[in-house]
Design a protein around this motif. Structure first.
Motif, PDB file in Angstrom:
ATOM      1  N   ALA A   9      18.514  10.320 -24.823  1.00 37.86           N
ATOM      2  CA  ALA A   9      18.687  11.707 -24.407  1.00 37.86           C
ATOM      3  C   ALA A   9      18.206  12.622 -25.518  1.00 37.86           C
ATOM      4  O   ALA A   9      18.239  12.258 -26.696  1.00 37.86           O
ATOM      5  CB  ALA A   9      20.151  12.010 -24.091  1.00 37.86           C
ATOM      6  N   ARG A  10      17.776  13.784 -25.123  1.00 41.17           N
ATOM      7  CA  ARG A  10      17.491  14.848 -26.088  1.00 41.17           C
ATOM      8  C   ARG A  10      18.776  15.645 -26.276  1.00 41.17           C
ATOM      9  O   ARG A  10      19.736  15.516 -25.520  1.00 41.17           O
ATOM     10  CB  ARG A  10      16.341  15.706 -25.586  1.00 41.17           C
ATOM     11  N   TRP A  11      18.788  16.457 -27.326  1.00 44.02           N
ATOM     12  CA  TRP A  11      20.001  17.174 -27.729  1.00 44.02           C
ATOM     13  C   TRP A  11      20.686  17.879 -26.567  1.00 44.02           C
ATOM     14  O   TRP A  11      21.895  17.760 -26.385  1.00 44.02           O
ATOM     15  CB  TRP A  11      19.651  18.177 -28.827  1.00 44.02           C
ATOM     16  N   ASP A  12      19.920  18.608 -25.775  1.00 44.19           N
ATOM     17  CA  ASP A  12      20.525  19.413 -24.713  1.00 44.19           C
ATOM     18  C   ASP A  12      21.023  18.578 -23.538  1.00 44.19           C
ATOM     19  O   ASP A  12      21.636  19.108 -22.615  1.00 44.19           O
ATOM     20  CB  ASP A  12      19.562  20.498 -24.237  1.00 44.19           C
ATOM     21  N   ARG A  13      20.806  17.276 -23.586  1.00 46.25           N
ATOM     22  CA  ARG A  13      21.265  16.381 -22.522  1.00 46.25           C
ATOM     23  C   ARG A  13      22.384  15.436 -22.980  1.00 46.25           C
ATOM     24  O   ARG A  13      22.934  14.699 -22.176  1.00 46.25           O
ATOM     25  CB  ARG A  13      20.110  15.543 -21.977  1.00 46.25           C
ATOM     26  N   THR A  15      26.008  14.322 -23.857  1.00 46.30           N
ATOM     27  CA  THR A  15      27.363  14.784 -23.565  1.00 46.30           C
ATOM     28  C   THR A  15      28.136  14.825 -24.886  1.00 46.30           C
ATOM     29  O   THR A  15      27.716  14.222 -25.883  1.00 46.30           O
ATOM     30  CB  THR A  15      28.093  13.831 -22.594  1.00 46.30           C
ATOM     31  N   GLU A  51      14.377  12.690 -29.823  1.00 47.38           N
ATOM     32  CA  GLU A  51      15.018  11.792 -28.865  1.00 47.38           C
ATOM     33  C   GLU A  51      16.070  10.951 -29.584  1.00 47.38           C
ATOM     34  O   GLU A  51      15.800  10.386 -30.641  1.00 47.38           O
ATOM     35  CB  GLU A  51      13.984  10.872 -28.206  1.00 47.38           C
TER      36      GLU A  51
END
Length: 155
Positions: A9-13, A15, A51
């Motif tokens: 995941a990238r930062w904004d994804r 949790t 990533e």
């Protein structure tokens, strides 16, 4: 370990639970075990194209690596194309070592981005892990955070 899987995941994804698991693992390995005193969180975690790859569950990471875009002056072998990616912050929970977790993470990254050139700065004693994935050493070994490292490149 069937409930574990490779995740990205990238930062904004990420949790909050995923981020917490990653932070706990990085702290356990780099600060507590290896006694690295340099700041782990350098701002690059939050870059839009960074990533985060980890092996674990929704709430616990037992293996991790970070894929970042290179700095403009990123070292790479003379005569080679500049890297598109830098693999870093590779960590495996001490209780899960020897099970191929880091290798699975590297393989997953290469399955996604293997057509692009990479560099990484490996702790010298684990360079063989990356050599098994097509990385070659370049330059002279050096000491960073009190640990011997070697530059590695994959075209």
């Amino acid at each position: 370990m069937s409930e574990h899987s490779v995740r990205c995941a990238r930062w904004d994804r990420l949790t909050t639970d995923e981020l917490y698991g990653i932070v706990v693992l990085r702290n356990r390995v780099f600060a507590l075990e290896q006694r690295v005193t340099a700041e782990d969180f350098d701002g690059r975690d939050r870059h839009a194209d960074t990533e985060h790859w980890w092996f674990g569950t929704d709430t616990a990471a037992v293996g991790y690596l970070r894929l970042v875009r290179p700095a403009p002056d990123e070292p790479h072998p003379d005569g080679s194309a500049p890297p598109s990616w830098v693999i870093g912050r590779v960590a495996t929970d001490p209780g899960h070592r020897g099970k191929g977790i880091a290798g699975r993470l590297v393989a997953a990254v290469l399955a996604e981005h293997g057509h692009e050139p990479f560099v990484l700065h490996a702790q010298e004693y684990v360079a063989g892990l990356y050599e098994r994935h097509g990385f070659v050493r370049f330059g002279e070994p050096y000491v960073e955070a009190g640990i011997r490292h070697v530059g590695m490149h994959r075209a």
